[in-house]
Structures are given as C-alpha cells and as structure tokens.
Design an enzyme around this catalytic site. Structure first.
Site, PDB file in Angstrom:
ATOM      1  CG  HIS A 129      36.263  47.024  11.460  1.00 15.02           C
ATOM      2  ND1 HIS A 129      35.018  46.553  11.780  1.00 15.02           N
ATOM      3  CD2 HIS A 129      37.106  45.983  11.658  1.00 15.02           C
ATOM      4  CE1 HIS A 129      35.104  45.294  12.159  1.00 15.02           C
ATOM      5  NE2 HIS A 129      36.359  44.926  12.095  1.00 15.02           N
ATOM      6  CG  HIS A 166      34.598  44.297  17.413  1.00  8.96           C
ATOM      7  ND1 HIS A 166      35.833  44.903  17.289  1.00  8.96           N
ATOM      8  CD2 HIS A 166      33.831  44.816  16.440  1.00  8.96           C
ATOM      9  CE1 HIS A 166      35.795  45.752  16.266  1.00  8.96           C
ATOM     10  NE2 HIS A 166      34.602  45.725  15.745  1.00  8.96           N
ATOM     11  CB  CYS A 218      31.893  47.927  23.877  1.00  9.03           C
ATOM     12  SG  CYS A 218      30.555  49.116  24.117  1.00  9.03           S
ATOM     13  CD  GLU A 262      28.246  43.599  18.756  1.00  4.75           C
ATOM     14  OE1 GLU A 262      27.083  43.467  19.186  1.00  4.75           O
ATOM     15  OE2 GLU A 262      28.674  44.646  18.230  1.00  4.75           O
ATOM     16  CB  THR A 294      25.821  46.792  19.968  1.00  2.00           C
ATOM     17  OG1 THR A 294      27.122  46.721  19.374  1.00  2.00           O
ATOM     18  CG2 THR A 294      25.742  45.807  21.123  1.00  2.00           C
ATOM     19  CB  SER A 308      33.573  50.434   9.177  1.00  2.00           C
ATOM     20  OG  SER A 308      32.547  50.880  10.021  1.00  2.00           O
ATOM     21  CG  ASN A 326      28.786  52.269  12.557  1.00  2.00           C
ATOM     22  OD1 ASN A 326      29.641  53.145  12.460  1.00  2.00           O
ATOM     23  ND2 ASN A 326      27.563  52.524  12.944  1.00  2.00           N
TER      24      ASN A 326
END
Length: 291
Positions: A40, A74, A96, A128, A164, A223, A225
């Site tokens: 992202h 993801h 991941c 994800e 996650t 993003s 995160n």
C-alpha cells in the site's frame, strides 16, 4: 538542523519477502502479474510497475490463463487458488507466514465448530480480512471495533481473532467487552493473532515521535497500518504530518525547527524516507544560501 530516520520503520518481513519475490521473477521474465497492489504505497508500486509488474484485480484473474501471478503478503481466500488451478495459472505465493498461520487456525476452528461465531477484529474489505473470512466460507463476522461487537449474539459461542496489523490495545478492549457480556452458558475464547513485529512498532514510534520538534510520517494513503501508527505519532506529537512523498513537504513546516524525525508504516520503503530527508536538506541549504 538534526534529521533522523526511524530505524524501526519500513517494510515488515512479509512485505520485504513479497517484493523480493517480485524482483527475482521480473529479473528473468518480462511480465509478472500481481493480484492487488503488492504494497500500500503508490511510489513503490510505480517502481515495480516500471520493472514489468502488472497489478490486476479478481475479475482480471478470472480471464487470465497460462501466466504467473504473485499473491502478495496479505493472503487470499481458497477461491483464488481454485481459479488459478482452473486457468492453469502458476501461483508465486508471497503470503506472509504470520497471515498463513492465522488462516489455518481460523479454518481449523471453523471446521471443528461450525455452530460458533468466528469473529475477526479487522478492517472490513481489507485484503487480509477477505482472505481470513474466506477460510470460513464467508461465514465469519468482521468487527471494526467495540460498537460492532455489541451486535454479536452473546448466547452463542464466540471465537475471536484479529487481523495481524490491528491495535493490540483495541483488541484487548474488545476482549474485555465480550467477556463482560457473554452468557454463562456460552464459550468465549480469544486468540492474540496480532503480528508482534507490527505491534511493537507502536510504543517504539511513540518514543521516536517524542524526541523531535517535527514528525514527517511517510505513508501511502491506502495503508491501514500507516493510519494507526500516524494517529499514535499525532497523539504524542501534534506537530506531525502524514505525507506520501517528498513533494508533499511544506517548507513552512520547517521554519524554526531544530529536530525532524522521519518515520513510516510497514509498507513504506526506506528509499522513500531517504528521499524526504534529502529534500529537506536541499530546501534548508537553499534557504541558507539566500540569506
């Protein structure tokens, strides 16, 4: 003027692996397809696009045959693998390992207890999360926070997992809320599935933000995160700005500033943070030469 780039910022392990796999394949092939943005961050995606990486969506995947497709960190639901097999598509799987383990745990729990509520704390529609929900035949319930948790059926068993990259503090608040409201006849279990490489960045980035007069948080607008981490920076240092790259740096921010911290999300490449640092140095040098 002191400028420091946060050593703890930048690509996480999963993103690093996905990009390495893309680069290795593009070194021997002219074209590689990637299902969704590999990361992202628009500028990193543009760099890889110039190398031959073609980003596609799920509708495009249905129409492709006899090609190679990279699955990003993801992760993907089972249906994606079924399409690939049917269309003779070679999958380069960069899911991941942390996400992959979580997918397996959710699938096993769903198979063993189909009457329970499988609940995922995550961002609705996030790649994800879609992959996690897919492990349950799309029956898992996604909650974005405590408000969504209020609509759960507390008379039935609840098994709670987390995307996650979500906030550990918010996850614990949801656990407390469900624990307070679950029926004595029902079972509630929570599973801390938040990636520690990501979770540990929260306290680290707060400490980093406190040390500087100005914080430039470099992050792609997509993003999730990054939005969480930037909010933490802003909380401890109100003089924090979210930028996607050096072109978004406002020279007026730098006036009378003695210390600048540059940091970013798990999807932010180090080279982009370095470009921001170099732009500040150029701007500062130019302004001093005019005096």
């Amino acid at each position: 003027m002191n400028i420091e780039i946060d050593n703890g910022s930048g690509f996480c392990f999963g993103v690093t692996t996905a990009i390495r796999k893309a680069e290795e394949e593009l070194a021997v092939s002219k074209t590689l397809y990637c299902l969704g943005d590999i990361v992202h961050n628009g500028m990193e995606c543009e760099r890889l696009r110039n190398m031959g990486l073609i980003t596609i969506n799920h509708d495009d995947l249905e129409k492709l045959h006899d090609v190679k497709v990279l699955l990003r960190a993801h992760g993907e639901p089972p249906h994606t693998y079924e399409i690939a097999k049917r269309n003779n598509i070679e999958i380069i799987d960069a899911t991941c390992p942390v996400v992959l383990r979580l997918q397996r745990r959710i699938k096993q729990k769903y198979i063993s207890n189909k009457d329970a509520q499988i609940v995922i704390f995550g961002k609705p529609g996030h790649a994800e999360v879609l992959g996690l929900v897919g492990q349950t035949g799309s029956r898992a319930i996604v909650i974005a926070g405590i408000e969504d948790a209020k609509s759960l059926d507390f008379t039935r068993d609840i098994f709670l997992y987390s995307q996650t990259t979500k906030s550990l503090d918010e996850f614990h608040r949801i656990i407390d809320y469900i624990s307070e409201h679950i029926s004595p006849e029902a079972t509630f279990k929570s599973f801390d599935t938040i990636c520690r490489q990501v979770a540990n960045r929260m306290p680290n980035i707060c400490s980093f933000a406190k040390r500087h007069d100005l914080i430039l948080f470099v992050c792609g607008h997509k993003s999730s995160n990054g939005k969480v981490l930037f909010a933490e920076c802003k909380e401890v240092n109100p003089n924090s700005y979210l930028i996607e790259g050096p072109d978004e740096i406002d020279p007026s921010w730098l006036k009378d500033i003695r210390s600048i911290g540059i940091c970013g999300a798990t999807s932010t490449p180090k080279w982009l943070m370095e470009q921001c640092r170099d732009r500040i140095i150029e701007s500062h040098t130019a302004s001093r030469s005019l005096k």
